[in-house]
Design a protein around this motif. Structure first.
Motif, PDB file in Angstrom:
ATOM      1  N   GLY A 341     116.243  62.283  31.052  1.00 18.02           N
ATOM      2  CA  GLY A 341     115.643  63.449  30.416  1.00 18.02           C
ATOM      3  C   GLY A 341     114.875  63.087  29.162  1.00 18.02           C
ATOM      4  N   MET A 342     115.435  62.190  28.367  1.00 17.44           N
ATOM      5  CA  MET A 342     114.766  61.776  27.135  1.00 17.44           C
ATOM      6  C   MET A 342     113.502  60.966  27.431  1.00 17.44           C
ATOM      7  N   GLU A 343     113.516  60.194  28.517  1.00 18.07           N
ATOM      8  CA  GLU A 343     112.313  59.446  28.906  1.00 18.07           C
ATOM      9  C   GLU A 343     111.172  60.395  29.242  1.00 18.07           C
ATOM     10  N   ASN A 344     111.501  61.521  29.847  1.00 20.27           N
ATOM     11  CA  ASN A 344     110.467  62.523  30.147  1.00 20.27           C
ATOM     12  C   ASN A 344     109.897  63.101  28.871  1.00 20.27           C
ATOM     13  N   LEU A 345     110.761  63.359  27.884  1.00 19.09           N
ATOM     14  CA  LEU A 345     110.281  63.884  26.609  1.00 19.09           C
ATOM     15  C   LEU A 345     109.452  62.837  25.873  1.00 19.09           C
ATOM     16  N   LYS A 346     109.816  61.585  26.028  1.00 18.82           N
ATOM     17  CA  LYS A 346     109.127  60.486  25.337  1.00 18.82           C
ATOM     18  C   LYS A 346     107.641  60.436  25.695  1.00 18.82           C
ATOM     19  N   LYS A 347     107.315  60.897  26.898  1.00 17.79           N
ATOM     20  CA  LYS A 347     105.910  60.915  27.323  1.00 17.79           C
ATOM     21  C   LYS A 347     105.069  61.819  26.430  1.00 17.79           C
ATOM     22  N   ASN A 348     105.709  62.779  25.757  1.00 15.46           N
ATOM     23  CA  ASN A 348     104.989  63.733  24.907  1.00 15.46           C
ATOM     24  C   ASN A 348     105.014  63.343  23.435  1.00 15.46           C
ATOM     25  N   PHE A 349     105.577  62.169  23.091  1.00 15.49           N
ATOM     26  CA  PHE A 349     105.612  61.746  21.685  1.00 15.49           C
ATOM     27  C   PHE A 349     104.187  61.637  21.137  1.00 15.49           C
ATOM     28  N   PRO A 350     103.982  62.021  19.869  1.00 13.31           N
ATOM     29  CA  PRO A 350     104.996  62.490  18.918  1.00 13.31           C
ATOM     30  C   PRO A 350     105.260  63.991  19.049  1.00 13.31           C
ATOM     31  N   GLU A 407     103.426  58.516  13.029  1.00 11.57           N
ATOM     32  CA  GLU A 407     102.722  57.808  11.947  1.00 11.57           C
ATOM     33  C   GLU A 407     101.378  57.291  12.424  1.00 11.57           C
ATOM     34  N   LYS A 408     101.374  56.666  13.602  1.00  7.71           N
ATOM     35  CA  LYS A 408     100.122  56.124  14.137  1.00  7.71           C
ATOM     36  C   LYS A 408      99.113  57.226  14.412  1.00  7.71           C
ATOM     37  N   GLN A 409      99.592  58.304  15.008  1.00  9.08           N
ATOM     38  CA  GLN A 409      98.674  59.388  15.346  1.00  9.08           C
ATOM     39  C   GLN A 409      98.118  60.063  14.089  1.00  9.08           C
ATOM     40  N   CYS A 410      98.985  60.258  13.097  1.00 11.21           N
ATOM     41  CA  CYS A 410      98.531  60.919  11.863  1.00 11.21           C
ATOM     42  C   CYS A 410      97.515  60.061  11.112  1.00 11.21           C
ATOM     43  N   TRP A 411      97.776  58.739  11.064  1.00  7.43           N
ATOM     44  CA  TRP A 411      96.828  57.892  10.349  1.00  7.43           C
ATOM     45  C   TRP A 411      95.499  57.782  11.087  1.00  7.43           C
ATOM     46  N   LYS A 412      95.564  57.800  12.393  1.00  9.71           N
ATOM     47  CA  LYS A 412      94.299  57.796  13.146  1.00  9.71           C
ATOM     48  C   LYS A 412      93.519  59.070  12.872  1.00  9.71           C
ATOM     49  N   LEU A 413      94.236  60.196  12.858  1.00  6.58           N
ATOM     50  CA  LEU A 413      93.584  61.483  12.595  1.00  6.58           C
ATOM     51  C   LEU A 413      93.019  61.510  11.182  1.00  6.58           C
ATOM     52  N   LEU A 414      93.806  61.040  10.222  1.00  4.00           N
ATOM     53  CA  LEU A 414      93.332  61.008   8.836  1.00  4.00           C
ATOM     54  C   LEU A 414      92.136  60.074   8.686  1.00  4.00           C
ATOM     55  N   SER A 415      92.189  58.941   9.373  1.00  2.83           N
ATOM     56  CA  SER A 415      91.068  57.993   9.309  1.00  2.83           C
ATOM     57  C   SER A 415      89.794  58.613   9.860  1.00  2.83           C
ATOM     58  N   ASP A 454      97.304  70.059  16.221  1.00  4.26           N
ATOM     59  CA  ASP A 454      98.689  70.109  16.685  1.00  4.26           C
ATOM     60  C   ASP A 454      99.175  68.694  17.018  1.00  4.26           C
ATOM     61  N   ASN A 455     100.472  68.638  17.356  1.00  5.90           N
ATOM     62  CA  ASN A 455     101.080  67.395  17.862  1.00  5.90           C
ATOM     63  C   ASN A 455     100.974  66.220  16.890  1.00  5.90           C
ATOM     64  N   LYS A 456     101.115  66.533  15.619  1.00  6.37           N
ATOM     65  CA  LYS A 456     101.141  65.428  14.641  1.00  6.37           C
ATOM     66  C   LYS A 456     102.533  64.800  14.562  1.00  6.37           C
ATOM     67  N   GLY A 457     103.557  65.547  14.984  1.00  5.26           N
ATOM     68  CA  GLY A 457     104.900  65.004  15.002  1.00  5.26           C
ATOM     69  C   GLY A 457     105.630  65.145  13.688  1.00  5.26           C
ATOM     70  N   MET A 458     106.728  64.407  13.579  1.00  5.27           N
ATOM     71  CA  MET A 458     107.660  64.558  12.471  1.00  5.27           C
ATOM     72  C   MET A 458     107.069  64.161  11.114  1.00  5.27           C
ATOM     73  N   LYS A 459     106.085  63.269  11.099  1.00  5.58           N
ATOM     74  CA  LYS A 459     105.600  62.734   9.827  1.00  5.58           C
ATOM     75  C   LYS A 459     104.248  63.306   9.414  1.00  5.58           C
ATOM     76  N   LYS A 627     104.288  52.911   7.348  1.00  6.24           N
ATOM     77  CA  LYS A 627     104.026  51.492   7.546  1.00  6.24           C
ATOM     78  C   LYS A 627     102.733  51.261   8.329  1.00  6.24           C
ATOM     79  N   GLY A 628     102.110  52.333   8.823  1.00  9.65           N
ATOM     80  CA  GLY A 628     100.919  52.185   9.638  1.00  9.65           C
ATOM     81  C   GLY A 628      99.701  51.785   8.823  1.00  9.65           C
ATOM     82  N   LYS A 629      98.625  51.504   9.507  1.00 12.64           N
ATOM     83  CA  LYS A 629      97.377  51.116   8.833  1.00 12.64           C
ATOM     84  C   LYS A 629      96.751  52.332   8.180  1.00 12.64           C
TER      85      LYS A 629
END
Length: 637
Positions: A341-350, A407-415, A454-459, A627-629
């Motif tokens: 079940g968690m693997e299925n949710l992982k596909k939607n990370f973050p 973190e990766k998604q947010c920094w990409k969006l911010l960049s 949307d979908n920026k996640g926890m950070k 810790k991301g770029k």
């Protein structure tokens, strides 16, 4: 995995009788391992060439299957098995065991016969003893294997050395765990009359099992097998079958149409089958635990390996060993369900912590339910704790992965959003009078666009906080270089910058606290639900134990009453001691109950706090920068 039996076109060998001894057949055990339903196990035993296999075929609803044979040679070697859906009880499986005929002259191995009989007793919930002619002294003497059970089976680890202070022999507890006993008398031609009175089949059996008074060796020998049958088996039933067909046709019984069989024989056969289907109960082991096909496979293997090792099968040890195997399997299967079940949710990370926590609670509840459905006798919560530890470890890992993805998604969006501003800085668009106002406008617009995604996640907010902190030097440089602003304007603007950063920090801290509080509440509810289910599970197991002892007491009291009526006061007195022993066992269960849940639940409840370690770690990490770029800072000229 199928819950019920796979379709079996014919019986399979479950236990082979080889020159090296009894051996389990792995492919047959695998068939049982697939069955998660409770099993009603019916075993037939008796002298060879007495038509045992025919009764098993009738129970399977088939005309042929178990080999009948048509010569004096015994056809069934070892123990053969046929699993079919129970005809009257949905959700249960009927396991039919046809055993090697006893007393085969070609085999000539009394010890082997004794172990075949012993396995039939240990494995079945109903044992059918098949014989021919009448129930006379000769027929009962051929059932001498029942008198040897006290030497072949132990109830508790250590056997007689662990008897209680009353020195009640442990075989008095056999009635708790032994199967129901059915005597099938084949080719019966006599009238069932006692003292000129017509009697039922059960009355006929009871009459044949009556004891004689006296203590002479001859009387003791006469009484012993009868006393064992009366004491060991909780229920006794009898069916007397007339000849099924003309003697010349007896060798073709499996190929004869029902119309060619004797109608009276068919009536008894139908009553026999109806009794088995309606009255024979699910197989249980010591403690009242119901046996599924999977558990039964372990039981078969444990008993056969014990016999081959030269040891005496012990009911208590077998249950402990079976519970360990099944509980390990329950942990594995429950964890697999959570992991899947968690693997299925992982596909939607973050994702945000809220949805992640909610899905964790839902899947953990499903895993707990699956574990409790499969496990038994986890009296100290050892395996439940193992499951919770594995779940907590995976959840901690997934939260870290989710934060990395966020973190990766947010920094990409911010960049991406910052790129036009970086170009403006390079071009000097903000290095002019009024440039600071333009910079602030562009930055606020960028922040607004960032928050709309949307979908920026926890950070999401934390990464924005870091971004604003890094841009503060850049903003201050542009502010100081703006010639349009007075010193007072610059001081006010600088204060606003600091206030904005602090406001964002407070927002991030509040979000963390809200997430943590939600997770704590979710975990509290989950612990309460887990405890409730555990209590239900333990109450069910205690109920089964009580039923087990109640059945034993009922059987003993009934037998004692009959002994009193027949004038066997000495035997009735001995049974009084056995009855008191069983009552004491029941009371001991009640005395052990109060401290149980505390001992069981505390380790698991402690793990509930450990599950939140990942959330606490998230809170601590929130004080650090990602810790991301990061988008490269550009200092205004």
């Amino acid at each position: 995995m199928s819950n019920g039996p796979l379709p079996m076109a014919a019986p399979v060998c479950l236990i082979e009788n080889t020159d090296q001894g009894l051996q389990t057949v792995e492919s047959s055990l695998n068939l049982l391992r697939r069955i998660q339903q409770p099993v009603v196990v019916v075993a037939v035993v008796g002298l060879y060439r007495t038509g045992k296999s025919y009764l098993m075929n009738r129970l399977a609803g088939q005309q042929s299957g178990f080999a009948l044979g048509s010569t004096i040679e015994s056809k069934t070697k070892g123990i053969w098995m046929w699993c079919v859906p129970h005809p009257l009880q949905p959700g249960q499986t009927l396991v039919l065991l046809d055993t090697e005929g006893l007393g085969d002259v070609d085999k000539g191995d009394e010890k082997n016969d004794a172990w075949i009989f012993c396995l039939a007793v240990l494995l079945s919930s109903t044992m059918v003893y098949n014989s021919r002619g009448t129930i006379d002294n000769q027929a009962i003497e051929k059932l001498h294997y029942v008198t040897e059970l006290t030497e072949q089976i132990q109830v508790k680890s250590g056997g007689a050395s662990k008897q209680d202070d009353d020195e009640i022999p442990e075989e008095c507890e056999f009635v708790c765990f032994f199967p129901g006993f059915v005597w099938a008398v084949r080719d019966f031609t006599l009238e069932r009359k006692i003292d000129g009175r017509n009697v039922s089949e059960d009355e006929y059996l009871d009459f044949a099992l009556q004891l004689k008074k006296g203590l002479s060796p001859k009387v003791v020998t006469y009484n012993l097998p009868r006393q064992c049958i009366r004491n060991f088996f909780p229920t006794r039933k009898c069916f007397t079958f007339p000849f099924p067909a003309e003697p010349k046709n007896m060798t073709h019984l499996d190929s004869m149409a029902e119309d060619d069989l004797d109608s009276d024989f068919l009536k008894v056969a139908d009553r026999f089958c109806s009794y088995v289907f309606a009255e024979c109960r699910v197989k249980t082991v010591k403690g009242g635990h119901k046996v599924t096909g999977s558990r039964f496979s372990h039981l078969v293997k444990i008993y056969v390996e014990t016999i081959n090792s030269g040891s005496i099968p012990c009911l208590e040890n077998a249950v402990v060993a079976m519970a360990e195997i099944e509980n390990q399997s329950a942990v594995k299967e429950a964890y697999r369900l959570f992991e899947q079940g968690m693997e299925n949710l992982k596909k939607n990370f973050p994702v945000d912590l809220g949805p992640l926590s909610a899905e964790h609670q839902r899947l953990e509840a499903m895993a707990t339910q699956e574990f409790l459905k499969r496990s038994f006798k986890d009296t100290e919560g050892k395996y439940m704790a193992q499951l919770q530890e594995k779940v907590a470890k995976l959840y901690d890992q997934l939260i870290n992965e989710n934060m990395d993805a966020s973190e990766k998604q947010c920094w990409k969006l911010l960049s991406d959003l910052y790129a036009p501003m970086a170009a403006n800085i390079q071009q000097g668009s903000y290095s002019k009078p009024g440039g600071y106002e333009i910079y602030c406008r562009d930055r606020d617009a960028m922040v607004a666009k960032y928050r709309q995604h949307d979908n920026k996640g926890m950070k999401g907010e934390e990464m924005l906080e870091g971004f604003l902190q890094e841009r503060s030097a850049e903003a201050n440089s542009i502010l100081m270089a703006d010639e349009r602003l007075t010193e007072a304007d610059k001081q006010m603007a600088e204060a606003r910058e600091q206030a904005a950063v602090q406001e964002q920090q407070a927002k991030v801290a509040a979000q963390r606290q809200e997430d943590l509080q939600r997770a704590l509440e979710d975990e509290k509810r989950n612990q309460e639900e887990r405890l409730r289910r555990m209590e239900e599970k333990m109450e069910e197991e205690k109920r089964l134990q009580r039923e087990e002892l109640d059945r034993a007491l009922e059987s003993k009291l009934k037998e004692q009453q009959e002994m009193m009526e027949k004038g066997f006061r000495d035997k009735a007195e001995i049974m009084s001691q056995e009855i008191e022993h069983l009552k004491k066992e029941r009371e001991n269960q009640k005395e052990a109950e109060p401290g149980f849940f505390k001992k069981y639940f505390m380790p698991v409840a402690k793990l509930g706090t450990n599950i939140l370690s990942s959330v606490l770690q998230y809170k601590a990490m929130g004080k650090m920068f990602g810790k991301g770029k990061k988008p490269k800072a550009t200092t205004a000229v």
